[in-house]
Design an enzyme around this catalytic site. Structure first.
Site, PDB file in Angstrom:
ATOM      1  N   TYR A  70       0.825  -1.329  -0.055  1.00 46.55           N
ATOM      2  CA  TYR A  70      -0.088   0.020  -0.023  1.00 46.55           C
ATOM      3  C   TYR A  70       1.010   1.180  -0.101  1.00 46.55           C
ATOM      4  O   TYR A  70       1.429   1.674   0.980  1.00 46.55           O
ATOM      5  CB  TYR A  70      -1.027   0.061   1.257  1.00 46.55           C
ATOM      6  CG  TYR A  70      -1.765   1.354   1.217  1.00 46.55           C
ATOM      7  CD1 TYR A  70      -2.446   1.625   0.345  1.00 46.55           C
ATOM      8  CD2 TYR A  70      -1.777   1.989   2.573  1.00 46.55           C
ATOM      9  CE1 TYR A  70      -3.318   2.703   0.313  1.00 46.55           C
ATOM     10  CE2 TYR A  70      -2.625   3.032   2.758  1.00 46.55           C
ATOM     11  CZ  TYR A  70      -3.440   3.352   1.452  1.00 46.55           C
ATOM     12  OH  TYR A  70      -4.137   4.703   1.610  1.00 46.55           O
ATOM     13  N   ASP A  74      -1.981  -1.614  -3.885  1.00 44.26           N
ATOM     14  CA  ASP A  74      -2.551   0.007  -4.368  1.00 44.26           C
ATOM     15  C   ASP A  74      -1.165   0.721  -4.269  1.00 44.26           C
ATOM     16  O   ASP A  74      -0.696   1.146  -3.446  1.00 44.26           O
ATOM     17  CB  ASP A  74      -3.442   0.371  -3.048  1.00 44.26           C
ATOM     18  CG  ASP A  74      -4.060   1.941  -3.618  1.00 44.26           C
ATOM     19  OD1 ASP A  74      -3.465   2.492  -4.604  1.00 44.26           O
ATOM     20  OD2 ASP A  74      -4.734   2.502  -2.821  1.00 44.26           O
ATOM     21  N   HIS A  93     -12.458   0.523  -4.270  1.00 43.54           N
ATOM     22  CA  HIS A  93     -11.491  -0.299  -5.099  1.00 43.54           C
ATOM     23  C   HIS A  93     -12.196  -1.451  -5.628  1.00 43.54           C
ATOM     24  O   HIS A  93     -12.875  -2.148  -4.780  1.00 43.54           O
ATOM     25  CB  HIS A  93     -10.048  -0.606  -4.460  1.00 43.54           C
ATOM     26  CG  HIS A  93      -9.292   0.974  -4.186  1.00 43.54           C
ATOM     27  ND1 HIS A  93      -8.362   0.992  -4.893  1.00 43.54           N
ATOM     28  CD2 HIS A  93      -9.559   1.708  -3.324  1.00 43.54           C
ATOM     29  CE1 HIS A  93      -7.704   2.149  -4.497  1.00 43.54           C
ATOM     30  NE2 HIS A  93      -8.466   2.492  -3.494  1.00 43.54           N
TER      31      HIS A  93
END
Length: 259
Positions: A107, A147, A248
């Site tokens: 992330y 991500d 998402h």
DNA sequence: ATGACCTAACCATTAGGA
């Protein structure tokens, strides 16, 4: 092997949807981001009933990542050496070896705005990630999923003109992704279920999803040997629909036997 | 219809997301 990645925007808030999605999609390995819970608070028992072992890395309200696997989960690493922090390292990376594949769930820091200290943190973090991956790549097939908070090209945002001067699209951020690819990693671009763009994120506000005004910021980067085994890869936009979704959508990648 | 922000934290307002 079926490999997937999903920024769930709180694993607790998303648990019913996560369990349903796991039961129907049946990935062998799932990378999660923004779990937003401490590692000790992860719903390990719940996903365990579906056959998944968990490597969770989290420290509370923000961030948090995990790898779920039903094909083995070895050599778990939470964070990486020389990982930058703000000022202290955050729960943004976890790695595990699953059926011979080194899988990373990451992330990447948001960056906020290009003039923010968080932007420099983002670039520094990506550079350090590159170095950590370089060391890991010598060990065999590897996939970095997560991500990345960077849209690799202008085609990966719904209106590039609106993003001029914003984070997620600046040349230094895109160059940081190019540095990862120069390690030998391939961007596994998924097929969109609808429309020409494989967006993975749509803002909750203003009906962005319904107008397909999205961004491709969730990525799967695979080492060459692994990328050669990729069959179908798609964005599961069905998981973005309905009541109580993450902002998402998951990416699902099918790898042929031999991985 | 996919349908017009959401989450977690000192509980009600705020930080953070992108």
């Amino acid at each position: 092997m079926r490999l997937a990645t999903w920024n769930v925007n709180s694993v607790k808030a998303r648990l019913p949807r996560l369990l349903e999605w796991l039961a129907t999609t049946r990935p062998d390995v799932l990378c999660l981001q923004e779990t937003k819970c401490a590692a000790t608070a992860f719903p390990t028992a719940e996903v365990g009933e579906l056959g998944y072992a968990v490597a969770a890395h989290g420290d509370g309200r923000w961030n948090g990542v995990a790898v779920l696997s039903r094909v083995g989960l070895d050599d778990v690493a939470r964070g990486f050496s020389d990982e930058p922090g703000f000022p202290d390292p955050e729960a943004r990376a976890v790695a595990a070896t699953c059926a011979g594949v080194r899988v990373w769930s990451v992330y990447v820091p948001n960056g906020r705005t290009p003039d923010s200290p968080h932007y420099l943190y983002k670039l520094t973090w990506l550079a350090a990630l590159r170095d950590a991956l370089a060391a890991d790549l010598s060990r065999g097939p590897l996939a970095v999923c997560g991500d990345f908070n960077v849209a690799p090209t202008d085609a990966d945002v719904w209106d590039p003109a609106l993003f001029v001067g914003s984070t997620h699209v600046t040349p230094p951020e895109r160059e940081a992704l190019a540095e990862l690819r120069r390690l030998g990693l391939t961007d596994v671009v998924p097929t969109p279920m609808k429309g020409p763009h494989p967006y993975t994120y749509w803002d909750y506000r203003a009906g962005m999803f319904h107008q397909n005004k999205g961004m491709r910021i969730d990525l799967v980067y695979a080492s060459g040997d692994l990328a050669a085994l990729v069959g179908n890869a798609y964005v599961d936009r069905e998981a973005r629909k309905g009541k109580g979704p993450s902002d998402h959508a998951p990416i699902v990648v099918d790898l042929s036997d031999g991985s």
